[in-house]
Enzyme design. Structure first.
Site, short mmCIF file in Angstrom:
data_model
loop_
_atom_site.label_atom_id
_atom_site.label_comp_id
_atom_site.label_asym_id
_atom_site.label_seq_id
_atom_site.Cartn_x
_atom_site.Cartn_y
_atom_site.Cartn_z
N HIS A 192 -5.92 0.03 5.08
CA HIS A 192 -6.01 0.51 6.47
C HIS A 192 -6.92 -0.41 7.31
CE1 HIS A 192 -3.83 4.19 5.37
NE2 HIS A 192 -4.58 4.18 4.28
N HIS A 218 -9.74 1.45 0.10
CA HIS A 218 -9.45 2.22 1.32
C HIS A 218 -10.73 2.26 2.15
CE1 HIS A 218 -6.00 3.84 -0.90
NE2 HIS A 218 -5.60 4.45 0.20
N HIS A 243 0.84 -1.21 0.00
CA HIS A 243 0.00 0.00 0.00
C HIS A 243 0.88 1.26 0.00
CE1 HIS A 243 -3.98 1.99 1.25
NE2 HIS A 243 -3.10 2.98 1.10
N ASP A 247 1.80 8.98 -6.39
CA ASP A 247 1.75 10.45 -6.28
C ASP A 247 2.01 10.94 -4.86
OD1 ASP A 247 -0.63 9.17 -5.76
OD2 ASP A 247 -1.91 10.71 -6.62
N HIS A 297 1.28 5.02 -2.48
CA HIS A 297 0.77 5.82 -3.61
C HIS A 297 1.93 6.43 -4.39
CE1 HIS A 297 -3.50 5.92 -2.18
NE2 HIS A 297 -2.89 5.58 -1.05
N GLU A 329 -10.37 3.76 7.55
CA GLU A 329 -9.21 4.58 7.91
C GLU A 329 -9.76 5.78 8.69
OE1 GLU A 329 -7.27 6.46 4.57
OE2 GLU A 329 -5.51 7.01 5.74
N GLY A 334 -9.29 8.19 -1.77
CA GLY A 334 -9.91 9.50 -1.56
C GLY A 334 -10.62 9.59 -0.22
N ASP A 394 2.31 4.23 2.61
CA ASP A 394 1.18 5.03 2.14
C ASP A 394 1.64 6.22 1.28
OD1 ASP A 394 -1.50 5.41 1.83
OD2 ASP A 394 -1.87 6.28 3.81
N ASP A 395 2.12 7.29 1.90
CA ASP A 395 2.54 8.50 1.17
C ASP A 395 3.82 9.07 1.77
OD1 ASP A 395 0.13 9.17 -0.69
OD2 ASP A 395 -0.77 8.71 1.25
#
Ligand SMILES: [Zn+2]
Length: 383
Positions: free
Chosen positions: A246, A222, A23, A27, A25, A225, A192, A303-304
């Site tokens: 999550h 997702h 998991h 971006d 991203h 979360e 999102g 994640d990010d």
């Protein structure tokens, strides 16, 4: 392809160096240097001129709510979206980043629409109209990922994201999953803001997931979360998800949690992310502690990392130092991640065999490897 270099970069904290990440991203994993480079080159204004300043503006140190976190993307996505060279480069650099973290297999996700500037309605990031369609975005990312695989020795597959607030994009996401199914794309996701009322049941999303089921496209969502256990239930019952992104709030519904445990549902846990997005309140027990206690099927993920100023080690360090996770548990959860990956069965067996060997686990424990040998698929290292 893959599996040659990542393992050399032994993680100092987890002590493993052979990690599987499911998991993360694309971006949310861009190098600040690359954002600055394309901002300048394309004349796209950015909120900072140096790497350090940019890191401080985009990055988070303290918890923020999920909508606040999602707003961070507005700062830098205009520098990357709608540029062929930039899209391919972020995919390539992503693989390099994961090689340095000691990852051997990773599934990276993104919304093709959020990187496009043509045939996408509404236009993301207030970009001027261009000529890069969501379809071409997937083609470009695939190229970057495949070149990265070749150069850095990490095996990479991708997952295409539907966005909760844009159900009109979702049917095309399913079509792109089908079209590129054998060129890195292995699954579909719904990302999102899950607090958007009724968004799991928007017909665009439901249709896309039905199409995925029909065509053997793997599914994750997702859910649970920022949202409640009800979102997880919808993901499982309505969208037929095979993994939960999550899923922390699942544990608030004991009946649901028990059912998912019995079904060996995989939870893609992102510990550091859950702290910074406020989806886990530090004065409560983290769901991953419960997952560990119950020997549930879960993985640890970043994640990010751009926004959370982290690497995969941050997540291992957090669970090791604050939650008492051991190396044995790290091995177990990575084996589970490999088993729950969206790879075809033969490639999954090969990955598992590599992990059992790297972790020094006896062959007798590795049904996958024995099966692989019995079926005549001798992994290279056995020769
Ligand atoms: Zn995510």
């Amino acid at each position: 392809m893959g599996y040659t270099q990542g393992a050399n970069q032994k993680s100092q904290v987890s002590g493993l160096g052979w990690q599987v990440e499911l998991h993360v991203h694309l971006d949310g994993s861009i190098k600040p240097e690359t954002i600055l480079y394309y901002g300048r080159k394309r004349g796209v204004p950015l909120p900072a001129d140096t790497v350090e300043e940019l890191k401080n503006i985009i990055g988070m140190d303290k918890p923020l709510n999920l909508p606040g976190f999602l707003a961070k993307f507005n700062y830098y996505m205009p520098a990357i979206a709608g540029c062929r060279e930039a899209i391919k480069r972020i995919a390539y650099e992503f693989v390099e980043m994961k090689a340095k973290e000691g990852v051997v297999y990773v599934e990276v996700r993104y919304s093709p629409h959020l990187l496009a500037n043509y045939k996408v309605e509404p236009m993301p990031w207030n970009q001027p109209k261009g000529d890069i369609t969501p379809d071409e975005v997937v083609y470009l990312v695939n190229q970057g990922l495949q070149e990265g695989e070749r150069d850095f020795g990490v095996k990479v597959r991708s997952i295409l994201c539907c966005m909760r607030h844009q159900p009109s994009w979702s049917p095309e996401v399913a079509e792109l999953c089908k079209k590129y199914q054998h060129q890195t794309v292995v699954g579909i996701d719904l990302a999102g803001d899950e607090t958007i009322e009724g968004s799991s049941l928007f017909s665009g999303h439901v249709k896309a997931y039905e199409e995925a089921v029909k065509n053997g496209i793997h599914r994750t969502v997702h859910a649970g979360e920022a949202g409640t256990a009800e979102r997880v239930k919808e993901a499982v019952d309505n969208l037929k998800t095979e993994r939960v992104g999550h899923g922390y709030h699942t544990v608030e519904d004991e009946a649901l949690y028990k059912r998912l445990l019995e079904n060996n549902m995989h939870f893609e846990v992102c510990p550091w992310s859950s702290y910074l997005t406020g989806s886990w309140k530090p004065d409560t027990e983290h769901a991953v502690v419960r997952f560990k206690r119950d020997q549930a099927n879960y993985s640890l993920n970043t994640d990010d990392p751009l926004i959370f100023k982290s690497t995969l080690d941050t997540d291992y360090q957090m669970t090791k130092q604050k939650m008492g996770f051991t190396e044995e548990e790290f091995k177990r959860l990575n084996i589970n991640a490999a088993k729950s990956s969206f790879l075809p069965e033969d490639e999954k067996r090969e990955l598992l065999a590599l992990l059992y060997k790297a972790y020094g686990m006896p062959p007798v424990a590795s049904g996958g490897m024995l099966l692989s040998v019995l079926l005549g698929h001798r992994p290279a290292w056995l020769v």
